[in-house]
Design a protein around this motif. Sequence first.
Motif, PDB file in Angstrom:
ATOM      1  N   LEU A  26     -34.127  24.483  45.500  1.00 53.98           N
ATOM      2  CA  LEU A  26     -33.875  25.211  44.257  1.00 53.98           C
ATOM      3  C   LEU A  26     -32.415  25.634  44.156  1.00 53.98           C
ATOM      4  CD1 LEU A  26     -35.288  26.212  41.717  1.00 53.98           C
ATOM      5  CD2 LEU A  26     -35.757  28.353  42.916  1.00 53.98           C
ATOM      6  N   ALA A  27     -31.839  26.081  45.260  1.00 54.71           N
ATOM      7  CA  ALA A  27     -30.429  26.489  45.254  1.00 54.71           C
ATOM      8  C   ALA A  27     -29.517  25.308  44.942  1.00 54.71           C
ATOM      9  CB  ALA A  27     -30.061  27.124  46.588  1.00 54.71           C
ATOM     10  N   THR A  28     -29.788  24.150  45.539  1.00 53.09           N
ATOM     11  CA  THR A  28     -28.945  22.987  45.242  1.00 53.09           C
ATOM     12  C   THR A  28     -29.103  22.550  43.796  1.00 53.09           C
ATOM     13  OG1 THR A  28     -30.636  21.452  46.067  1.00 53.09           O
ATOM     14  CG2 THR A  28     -28.900  22.111  47.601  1.00 53.09           C
ATOM     15  N   TRP A  29     -30.309  22.645  43.269  1.00 56.99           N
ATOM     16  CA  TRP A  29     -30.525  22.286  41.860  1.00 56.99           C
ATOM     17  C   TRP A  29     -29.739  23.215  40.941  1.00 56.99           C
ATOM     18  CZ3 TRP A  29     -33.724  24.783  37.978  1.00 56.99           C
ATOM     19  CH2 TRP A  29     -33.803  24.043  36.784  1.00 56.99           C
ATOM     20  N   VAL A  30     -29.793  24.506  41.194  1.00 54.65           N
ATOM     21  CA  VAL A  30     -29.078  25.476  40.362  1.00 54.65           C
ATOM     22  C   VAL A  30     -27.573  25.244  40.460  1.00 54.65           C
ATOM     23  CG1 VAL A  30     -28.494  27.928  40.110  1.00 54.65           C
ATOM     24  CG2 VAL A  30     -30.878  27.236  40.374  1.00 54.65           C
ATOM     25  N   VAL A  31     -27.058  25.058  41.671  1.00 49.75           N
ATOM     26  CA  VAL A  31     -25.617  24.856  41.852  1.00 49.75           C
ATOM     27  C   VAL A  31     -25.169  23.591  41.134  1.00 49.75           C
ATOM     28  CG1 VAL A  31     -23.837  24.288  43.561  1.00 49.75           C
ATOM     29  CG2 VAL A  31     -25.397  26.194  43.970  1.00 49.75           C
ATOM     30  N   PHE A  32     -25.858  22.481  41.350  1.00 51.36           N
ATOM     31  CA  PHE A  32     -25.436  21.226  40.740  1.00 51.36           C
ATOM     32  C   PHE A  32     -25.653  21.225  39.242  1.00 51.36           C
ATOM     33  CE2 PHE A  32     -25.177  19.765  45.008  1.00 51.36           C
ATOM     34  CZ  PHE A  32     -24.302  18.701  44.975  1.00 51.36           C
ATOM     35  N   ASP A  33     -26.813  21.680  38.793  1.00 48.28           N
ATOM     36  CA  ASP A  33     -27.139  21.606  37.372  1.00 48.28           C
ATOM     37  C   ASP A  33     -26.368  22.638  36.554  1.00 48.28           C
ATOM     38  OD1 ASP A  33     -28.998  20.087  35.572  1.00 48.28           O
ATOM     39  OD2 ASP A  33     -29.577  22.136  35.031  1.00 48.28           O
ATOM     40  N   SER A  34     -26.344  23.863  37.001  1.00 49.05           N
ATOM     41  CA  SER A  34     -25.742  24.938  36.193  1.00 49.05           C
ATOM     42  C   SER A  34     -24.252  25.113  36.437  1.00 49.05           C
ATOM     43  CB  SER A  34     -26.452  26.265  36.488  1.00 49.05           C
ATOM     44  OG  SER A  34     -27.816  26.170  36.172  1.00 49.05           O
ATOM     45  N   LEU A  35     -23.853  25.133  37.695  1.00 50.94           N
ATOM     46  CA  LEU A  35     -22.465  25.453  38.010  1.00 50.94           C
ATOM     47  C   LEU A  35     -21.539  24.242  37.986  1.00 50.94           C
ATOM     48  CD1 LEU A  35     -23.076  27.990  40.921  1.00 50.94           C
ATOM     49  CD2 LEU A  35     -22.681  28.481  38.500  1.00 50.94           C
ATOM     50  N   LEU A  36     -22.015  23.090  38.471  1.00 54.17           N
ATOM     51  CA  LEU A  36     -21.161  21.917  38.546  1.00 54.17           C
ATOM     52  C   LEU A  36     -21.332  20.970  37.361  1.00 54.17           C
ATOM     53  CD1 LEU A  36     -21.493  21.108  42.349  1.00 54.17           C
ATOM     54  CD2 LEU A  36     -19.638  22.307  41.187  1.00 54.17           C
ATOM     55  N   GLY A  37     -22.378  21.169  36.579  1.00 48.08           N
ATOM     56  CA  GLY A  37     -22.600  20.321  35.417  1.00 48.08           C
ATOM     57  C   GLY A  37     -23.162  18.948  35.742  1.00 48.08           C
ATOM     58  N   VAL A  38     -23.719  18.781  36.944  1.00 42.80           N
ATOM     59  CA  VAL A  38     -24.347  17.521  37.329  1.00 42.80           C
ATOM     60  C   VAL A  38     -25.823  17.631  36.960  1.00 42.80           C
ATOM     61  CG1 VAL A  38     -24.926  15.980  39.238  1.00 42.80           C
ATOM     62  CG2 VAL A  38     -22.724  17.167  39.198  1.00 42.80           C
ATOM     63  N   ASP A  39     -26.274  16.771  36.061  1.00 39.61           N
ATOM     64  CA  ASP A  39     -27.624  16.891  35.532  1.00 39.61           C
ATOM     65  C   ASP A  39     -28.647  16.335  36.518  1.00 39.61           C
ATOM     66  OD1 ASP A  39     -29.640  17.439  33.723  1.00 39.61           O
ATOM     67  OD2 ASP A  39     -29.527  15.443  32.820  1.00 39.61           O
ATOM     68  N   LEU A  40     -29.318  17.230  37.222  1.00 37.92           N
ATOM     69  CA  LEU A  40     -30.435  16.867  38.088  1.00 37.92           C
ATOM     70  C   LEU A  40     -31.724  17.177  37.335  1.00 37.92           C
ATOM     71  CD1 LEU A  40     -29.377  18.273  41.591  1.00 37.92           C
ATOM     72  CD2 LEU A  40     -29.336  15.911  40.818  1.00 37.92           C
ATOM     73  N   PRO A  41     -32.693  16.289  37.368  1.00 34.15           N
ATOM     74  CA  PRO A  41     -33.927  16.560  36.640  1.00 34.15           C
ATOM     75  C   PRO A  41     -34.642  17.778  37.208  1.00 34.15           C
ATOM     76  CG  PRO A  41     -34.142  14.559  37.963  1.00 34.15           C
ATOM     77  CD  PRO A  41     -32.719  14.999  38.062  1.00 34.15           C
ATOM     78  N   GLY A  42     -35.056  18.657  36.315  1.00 33.37           N
ATOM     79  CA  GLY A  42     -35.736  19.872  36.721  1.00 33.37           C
ATOM     80  C   GLY A  42     -37.231  19.745  36.790  1.00 33.37           C
ATOM     81  N   GLY A  43     -37.776  18.728  36.121  1.00 33.14           N
ATOM     82  CA  GLY A  43     -39.208  18.534  36.124  1.00 33.14           C
ATOM     83  C   GLY A  43     -39.913  19.690  35.444  1.00 33.14           C
ATOM     84  N   PRO A  44     -41.100  20.061  35.903  1.00 32.88           N
ATOM     85  CA  PRO A  44     -41.863  21.137  35.290  1.00 32.88           C
ATOM     86  C   PRO A  44     -41.139  22.484  35.353  1.00 32.88           C
ATOM     87  CG  PRO A  44     -43.211  19.960  36.912  1.00 32.88           C
ATOM     88  CD  PRO A  44     -41.836  19.402  36.974  1.00 32.88           C
ATOM     89  N   LEU A  45     -40.233  22.641  36.298  1.00 36.49           N
ATOM     90  CA  LEU A  45     -39.512  23.919  36.414  1.00 36.49           C
ATOM     91  C   LEU A  45     -38.429  24.077  35.356  1.00 36.49           C
ATOM     92  CD1 LEU A  45     -39.080  24.195  40.285  1.00 36.49           C
ATOM     93  CD2 LEU A  45     -40.753  25.310  38.830  1.00 36.49           C
ATOM     94  N   MET A  46     -38.109  22.985  34.655  1.00 36.49           N
ATOM     95  CA  MET A  46     -37.052  23.028  33.644  1.00 36.49           C
ATOM     96  C   MET A  46     -37.372  24.065  32.570  1.00 36.49           C
ATOM     97  SD  MET A  46     -34.198  21.817  33.187  1.00 36.49           S
ATOM     98  CE  MET A  46     -32.985  21.149  32.119  1.00 36.49           C
ATOM     99  N   GLY A  47     -38.598  24.109  32.120  1.00 35.00           N
ATOM    100  CA  GLY A  47     -38.978  25.076  31.098  1.00 35.00           C
ATOM    101  C   GLY A  47     -39.006  26.506  31.621  1.00 35.00           C
ATOM    102  N   VAL A  48     -39.342  26.666  32.899  1.00 36.22           N
ATOM    103  CA  VAL A  48     -39.452  27.997  33.477  1.00 36.22           C
ATOM    104  C   VAL A  48     -38.092  28.554  33.861  1.00 36.22           C
ATOM    105  CG1 VAL A  48     -40.438  29.304  35.413  1.00 36.22           C
ATOM    106  CG2 VAL A  48     -41.746  27.460  34.361  1.00 36.22           C
ATOM    107  N   LEU A  49     -37.273  27.720  34.529  1.00 36.78           N
ATOM    108  CA  LEU A  49     -35.999  28.204  35.058  1.00 36.78           C
ATOM    109  C   LEU A  49     -34.801  27.816  34.225  1.00 36.78           C
ATOM    110  CD1 LEU A  49     -36.651  27.356  38.802  1.00 36.78           C
ATOM    111  CD2 LEU A  49     -36.842  29.589  37.709  1.00 36.78           C
ATOM    112  N   GLY A  50     -34.910  26.704  33.479  1.00 37.35           N
ATOM    113  CA  GLY A  50     -33.755  26.182  32.767  1.00 37.35           C
ATOM    114  C   GLY A  50     -33.593  26.817  31.468  1.00 37.35           C
TER     115      GLY A  50
END
Length: 175
Positions: A151-175
Motif C-alpha cells: 500500500l505504501a509503494t502504491w501511494v508513493v508511486f501513484d500519488s507522489l511520483l505520478g506513476v499510474d499503478l492500478p489500484g483495483g478495488p481499493l481505487m474507489g476506497v483510497l483513491g
Amino acid sequence: MTTGVEPARRSWWSEHAELGVAALLAVVGVLVAVDTVAEGTLSAGSDSDPIGPGVVPLVLSAALVVLAALLTVDVLRGGHGEAEAGEDVDLETPMDLRTVGMLAGVLIATAALIPVLGWPIAGTVLFAGAAHALGSRRLEVDIAVAATVSLATWVVFDSLLGVDLPGGPLMGVLG
C-alpha cells in the motif's frame, strides 16, 4: 602420498561459464542496434539536437559487443571471475528447486493479479508469498507487513511520483 581418489573433473563449459555472460552481452548489443535501426531513429536531429536520438543506443550497443568480445578473449585465455573473499555459499550444494518454483509461481500470480486486483492486493500476494517461499512461517505478520509495504509503494508511486499503478478495488476506497 596420494589417496587414489582423483578430484572431480569439470567440463570445458563449466570452466568457461563466463562465455554465457559474453554471449548475453553480445546478443543484447546486437538487439539494441537492430532495434535502433528498425525504429528509424538514426535520422539527423534538429538544430537543438544535431546528432539525433539514435546515437546513444548505437554507442551503447557497440560498447556491449566490444565488451562481449573482450570478455570472450579473456575467458579463452584462461581468465575467470574470482569469488568474493567473504563468499559463504557452497557452490557444490544443489539448487532448492522447490523454493525457486514457489518464487516463480508467486511472480506469475502477481503478474496475473495486477490488472485484475490492482497493485495493493497483488503486491501483498507478492511480498507475503515471497516471504513464505523463503522460509517465514508467521503468516499473519507476513501479510500485515506485505500489505503495508504494498500500500505504501502504491501511494508513493501513484500519488507522489505520478506513476499510474492500478489500484483495483481499493481505487474507489483510497483513491
